[in-house]
Write an enzyme that holds these catalytic residues in place. Structure first.
Site, mmCIF file in Angstrom:
data_model
loop_
_atom_site.group_PDB
_atom_site.id
_atom_site.type_symbol
_atom_site.label_atom_id
_atom_site.label_comp_id
_atom_site.label_asym_id
_atom_site.label_seq_id
_atom_site.Cartn_x
_atom_site.Cartn_y
_atom_site.Cartn_z
ATOM 1 N N GLU A 136 -2.147 -16.180 1.790
ATOM 2 C CA GLU A 136 -1.832 -16.469 3.185
ATOM 3 C C GLU A 136 -2.214 -15.276 4.053
ATOM 4 O O GLU A 136 -2.473 -14.176 3.530
ATOM 5 C CB GLU A 136 -0.336 -16.769 3.329
ATOM 6 C CG GLU A 136 0.126 -17.968 2.538
ATOM 7 C CD GLU A 136 1.622 -18.221 2.631
ATOM 8 O OE1 GLU A 136 2.088 -19.202 2.051
ATOM 9 O OE2 GLU A 136 2.320 -17.417 3.302
ATOM 10 N N PRO A 137 -2.269 -15.447 5.375
ATOM 11 C CA PRO A 137 -2.625 -14.326 6.247
ATOM 12 C C PRO A 137 -1.767 -13.079 6.031
ATOM 13 O O PRO A 137 -2.252 -11.955 6.160
ATOM 14 C CB PRO A 137 -2.428 -14.902 7.652
ATOM 15 C CG PRO A 137 -2.686 -16.363 7.485
ATOM 16 C CD PRO A 137 -2.138 -16.711 6.131
ATOM 17 N N ASP A 253 -1.793 -17.503 -16.598
ATOM 18 C CA ASP A 253 -2.058 -17.211 -18.006
ATOM 19 C C ASP A 253 -3.369 -17.841 -18.440
ATOM 20 O O ASP A 253 -3.973 -17.416 -19.429
ATOM 21 C CB ASP A 253 -0.920 -17.740 -18.886
ATOM 22 C CG ASP A 253 0.401 -17.051 -18.598
ATOM 23 O OD1 ASP A 253 0.380 -15.996 -17.926
ATOM 24 O OD2 ASP A 253 1.456 -17.561 -19.025
ATOM 25 N N SER A 329 0.703 -13.696 -21.352
ATOM 26 C CA SER A 329 0.698 -13.137 -19.992
ATOM 27 C C SER A 329 0.219 -11.697 -19.981
ATOM 28 O O SER A 329 -0.580 -11.301 -19.116
ATOM 29 C CB SER A 329 2.097 -13.229 -19.380
ATOM 30 O OG SER A 329 2.470 -14.570 -19.176
ATOM 31 N N GLU A 379 -7.321 -13.997 -8.165
ATOM 32 C CA GLU A 379 -6.417 -14.225 -9.297
ATOM 33 C C GLU A 379 -5.604 -12.966 -9.636
ATOM 34 O O GLU A 379 -5.217 -12.764 -10.787
ATOM 35 C CB GLU A 379 -7.184 -14.710 -10.532
ATOM 36 C CG GLU A 379 -7.900 -16.020 -10.321
ATOM 37 C CD GLU A 379 -6.974 -17.136 -9.843
ATOM 38 O OE1 GLU A 379 -6.118 -17.596 -10.618
ATOM 39 O OE2 GLU A 379 -7.103 -17.541 -8.668
ATOM 40 N N THR A 381 -5.229 -8.788 -7.923
ATOM 41 C CA THR A 381 -6.069 -7.605 -7.821
ATOM 42 C C THR A 381 -5.887 -6.681 -9.018
ATOM 43 O O THR A 381 -4.974 -6.828 -9.823
ATOM 44 C CB THR A 381 -5.735 -6.807 -6.553
ATOM 45 O OG1 THR A 381 -4.373 -6.351 -6.654
ATOM 46 C CG2 THR A 381 -5.892 -7.657 -5.306
ATOM 47 N N GLN A 383 -4.780 -3.697 -8.992
ATOM 48 C CA GLN A 383 -3.483 -3.034 -8.911
ATOM 49 C C GLN A 383 -2.357 -3.933 -9.402
ATOM 50 O O GLN A 383 -1.430 -3.469 -10.089
ATOM 51 C CB GLN A 383 -3.216 -2.595 -7.462
ATOM 52 C CG GLN A 383 -4.149 -1.508 -6.951
ATOM 53 C CD GLN A 383 -5.514 -2.054 -6.515
ATOM 54 O OE1 GLN A 383 -5.732 -3.269 -6.496
ATOM 55 N NE2 GLN A 383 -6.421 -1.149 -6.165
#
Length: 402
Positions: A136-137, A253, A329, A379, A381, A383
């Protein structure tokens, strides 16, 4: 025990994907990089082929879901659809990652449906080309900060909000929209909904001009009092604050190894092209000599290739774990983090090693360096992946480690 050799039964799939990449994707790669927002009509011929591969249960070069349990499943080492999809995706992205993202009915939203939908929903949405709308913005990598809302009104949910950077958002038949049922209940209230194109109140605001993957459309979407049947909520409507939004996050996942596979395909393409350029220039790459005793360009190439191999093996492991119903995960985030970072470093360094051939449009190296950056961003970043890995390894919650 995981076997790192490519399964023999995947040979036909890999060969078919490679042929498609070599004979169709590569020849039109530059064409649709220049003709941004033009739909690659050449891809329509592959839709039926990939549908057949996916319906066979073994998968192809597209999107599928991580199904956590199956009745009467036989124990043992299983190489199934997730591994096959990763292998096929690598080959197709060796051709062109933007064109793969433009393949009909192979959107990231299809992976969401495959991961968390009920059996009834899988049948209902079979054949749809689904994009996935999360960002979203004011909400990027922190998916828990989503502000789009979904309010139950009788037998329908009413969705309001805006989504940006939606891959295939204009071309897809439907969009999997992430929205919250109750902002006061935090992460646990975030659910995903299938919203089909043509639904009143659903608007494609614009498509973006981008650095890379220009063959793929990336859209801004707006939802104003969009009403969808309550059956279009993927998974359970229950808000379990103890569980959080693990059900929705299960989508990642599957999609993170898929994006890692895209990065591996692009990285391999760049390495192969660079090897040819170096060989033509008289640079010998010798695997039997220490790196420090070789030509500087050869030494750099070997280092890049080692990074590629590490990313490849991590991605294979995460896909194999999904096929064998093992929680993946941690491995999915490790694969995505490693592959996303490596493909950017590899493609940029290959541009540098190739000199003028790398920076001009004489080869596809400069294009691959532009395409690579998004694979380290969407999907989740770099970080965010590192944060997830740290939480998993240290046993910390999102509240304890931010």
């Amino acid at each position: 025990m995981i076997n790192l050799e490519v399964p023999k039964k995947a040979g036909t799939l890999i060969n078919q994907a490679y042929q498609a990449a070599a004979e169709v994707f590569r020849p039109i790669s530059r064409k649709y990089d220049r003709a941004e927002h033009t739909y690659p009509a050449e891809l329509d011929m592959f839709a039926a082929l990939l549908d057949g591969l996916n319906s066979s249960g073994e998968g192809g070069a597209g999107a599928a879901g991580v199904r956590r349990s199956e009745k009467n499943e036989k124990p043992g080492n299983r190489n199934g659809s997730n591994l096959n999809i990763v292998l096929g995706t690598i080959e197709m992205c060796w051709g062109d990652v933007g064109l793969l993202l433009s393949m009909p009915r192979q959107g990231l939203g299809n992976a969401a449906i495959g991961s968390v939908a009920t059996d009834e929903q899988l049948k209902k949405f079979s054949g749809l080309w689904a994009a996935m709308a999360i960002t979203e913005p004011d909400c990027g990598s922190d998916s828990a900060a989503i502000t789009a809302t979904a309010r139950l009104d009788g037998d329908e949910y009413v969705i309001n909000g805006e989504k940006i950077f939606v891959t295939a958002g204009e071309r897809a038949d439907a969009v999997v929209v992430w929205a919250t049922l109750d902002k006061t209940k935090g992460r646990a209230a975030i659910k995903s909904f299938v919203v089909e194109k043509g639904t009143p109140g659903f608007e494609v605001v614009r498509v973006e001009h981008k650095l890379g993957i220009r063959a793929s459309d990336t859209a801004v979407l707006r939802f104003e009092n969009v009403r969808v049947p309550k059956e279009n909520l993927l998974g359970t409507p229950e808000i379990d604050t103890a569980k959080g939004f693990a059900g929705v996050m299960q989508t990642f996942d599957n999609t993170r190894p898929l994006v890692a596979a895209m990065a591996i395909g692009v990285a391999r393409a760049a390495l192969e092209e660079t090897r040819k350029i170096l060989t033509d220039a008289g640079v010998t790459i010798d695997y039997d000599k220490p790196v420090h005793s070789q030509h500087a360009a050869a030494a750099t190439f070997l280092q890049l290739e080692a990074d590629y191999e590490a990313a490849y093996l991590l991605t294979m492991e995460s896909a194999w774990m999904a096929d064998n119903r093992k929680p993946n995960s941690l491995q999915a985030s490790m694969a995505k983090a490693k592959a996303g970072r490596s493909v950017v470093e590899i493609t940029l360094k290959c541009v540098e090693l190739a000199g003028t051939l790398g920076y001009t449009e004489e080869s596809l190296l400069e294009k691959w360096s532009r395409d690579a950056k998004i694979l380290d961003i969407f999907e989740g970043t770099q970080q965010i992946q590192q944060l997830i890995v740290a939480r998993r390894i240290l046993g910390k919650t999102s509240a304890e480690l931010k």
